[in-house]
Design a protein around this motif. Structure first.
Motif, PDB file in Angstrom:
ATOM      1  N   UNK A  22      99.122  44.988 -24.399  1.00  0.00           N
ATOM      2  CA  UNK A  22      97.777  44.426 -24.579  1.00  0.00           C
ATOM      3  C   UNK A  22      97.840  43.075 -25.293  1.00  0.00           C
ATOM      4  N   UNK A  23      98.803  42.885 -26.176  1.00  0.00           N
ATOM      5  CA  UNK A  23      98.921  41.605 -26.876  1.00  0.00           C
ATOM      6  C   UNK A  23      99.361  40.471 -25.949  1.00  0.00           C
ATOM      7  N   UNK A  24      99.830  40.805 -24.734  1.00  0.00           N
ATOM      8  CA  UNK A  24     100.205  39.784 -23.757  1.00  0.00           C
ATOM      9  C   UNK A  24      99.007  39.251 -22.980  1.00  0.00           C
ATOM     10  N   UNK A  25      97.855  39.908 -23.084  1.00  0.00           N
ATOM     11  CA  UNK A  25      96.707  39.552 -22.253  1.00  0.00           C
ATOM     12  C   UNK A  25      96.328  38.068 -22.336  1.00  0.00           C
ATOM     13  N   UNK A  26      96.259  37.442 -23.525  1.00  0.00           N
ATOM     14  CA  UNK A  26      95.897  36.024 -23.552  1.00  0.00           C
ATOM     15  C   UNK A  26      96.898  35.132 -22.802  1.00  0.00           C
ATOM     16  N   UNK A  55      90.586  32.989 -20.890  1.00  0.00           N
ATOM     17  CA  UNK A  55      89.968  34.097 -21.632  1.00  0.00           C
ATOM     18  C   UNK A  55      89.311  35.145 -20.731  1.00  0.00           C
ATOM     19  N   UNK A  56      88.711  34.717 -19.630  1.00  0.00           N
ATOM     20  CA  UNK A  56      88.085  35.689 -18.725  1.00  0.00           C
ATOM     21  C   UNK A  56      89.147  36.577 -18.086  1.00  0.00           C
ATOM     22  N   UNK A  57      90.238  35.989 -17.601  1.00  0.00           N
ATOM     23  CA  UNK A  57      91.327  36.787 -17.036  1.00  0.00           C
ATOM     24  C   UNK A  57      91.942  37.671 -18.116  1.00  0.00           C
ATOM     25  N   UNK A  58      92.111  37.135 -19.328  1.00  0.00           N
ATOM     26  CA  UNK A  58      92.712  37.904 -20.423  1.00  0.00           C
ATOM     27  C   UNK A  58      91.901  39.153 -20.719  1.00  0.00           C
ATOM     28  N   UNK A  59      90.588  39.042 -20.688  1.00  0.00           N
ATOM     29  CA  UNK A  59      89.726  40.196 -20.958  1.00  0.00           C
ATOM     30  C   UNK A  59      89.954  41.298 -19.925  1.00  0.00           C
ATOM     31  N   UNK A  60      90.064  40.920 -18.662  1.00  0.00           N
ATOM     32  CA  UNK A  60      90.309  41.903 -17.605  1.00  0.00           C
ATOM     33  C   UNK A  60      91.680  42.551 -17.799  1.00  0.00           C
ATOM     34  N   UNK A  61      92.704  41.735 -18.093  1.00  0.00           N
ATOM     35  CA  UNK A  61      94.047  42.290 -18.299  1.00  0.00           C
ATOM     36  C   UNK A  61      94.090  43.210 -19.510  1.00  0.00           C
ATOM     37  N   UNK A  62      93.416  42.820 -20.582  1.00  0.00           N
ATOM     38  CA  UNK A  62      93.409  43.666 -21.786  1.00  0.00           C
ATOM     39  C   UNK A  62      92.825  45.036 -21.451  1.00  0.00           C
TER      40      UNK A  62
END
Length: 188
Positions: A22-26, A55-62
């Motif tokens: 999860x820390x890789x999401x950003x 940030x939008x992609x990061x939110x989905x990945x998280x």
């Protein structure tokens, strides 16, 4: 006697692939926004490309990393040292699609940051995809890509993923604009 021009080998590149956290999401979101903006600028409507933000992609990945839909869903990240420079996502393939054999896994996305290309990260990611899918008893790898994406197609072709004749039109714009995709596949 000392040789003033003798050099010890410099540090070697610390390149690896590991399961995403999860820390890789950003970092994954940033890589995806950069790669997709470059890849789709001439293929998608401008308003769609303008939505490609880290940030939008990061939110989905998280969210996906916190609650994967199945045990086969996996995010793999390529690292140069501690820096995430690429990623690949896998999932069970839709076996209801004609031509997709039972036990297939799907490479849903593979991307390497433009500044990190030509260093083997894509090949390491693709090898890890195959290993991970085999470990989950998958026997075939399928992937969809834009019909005009010759670079990715050539890369996947060298790895044994070849077009199987399937294609689809994916709606990509607010006014029904479509993007033709082709499917490639290979046995694992």
């Amino acid at each position: 006697m000392s040789h003033p021009h003798t050099h010890s080998p410099g540090p070697s590149a610390d390149a690896s692939v590991r399961t995403g956290r999860t820390t890789d999401a950003p970092a994954v979101g940033l890589v995806q926004a950069t790669v997709w903006t470059e890849a789709y600028a001439d293929l998608l409507p401008r308003e769609a490309v303008d939505q490609f933000e880290g940030p939008a992609f990061a939110s989905v990945w998280r969210h996906s990393l916190e609650a994967p839909p199945t045990p086969v869903h996996r995010l793999l990240v390529a690292c140069a040292g501690d820096q995430v420079v690429g990623f690949a996502a896998i999932a069970p393939a839709d076996e209801a699609e004609p031509g997709v054999p039972a036990g297939a896994g799907e490479l849903t996305v593979i991307a390497v940051h433009p500044d990190a290309r030509r260093h083997g990260h894509g090949s390491r990611l693709l090898n890890a995809v195959g290993d991970t899918l085999r470990a989950n008893d998958r026997t075939t790898l399928v992937s969809w890509l834009p019909a005009t994406d010759e670079a990715t197609r050539a890369f996947l072709d060298t790895a044994g993923l070849h077009p199987d004749g399937a294609w689809r039109e994916r709606v990509v714009g607010p006014e029904g604009q479509t993007l033709r995709e082709i499917r490639v596949q290979a046995g694992l």
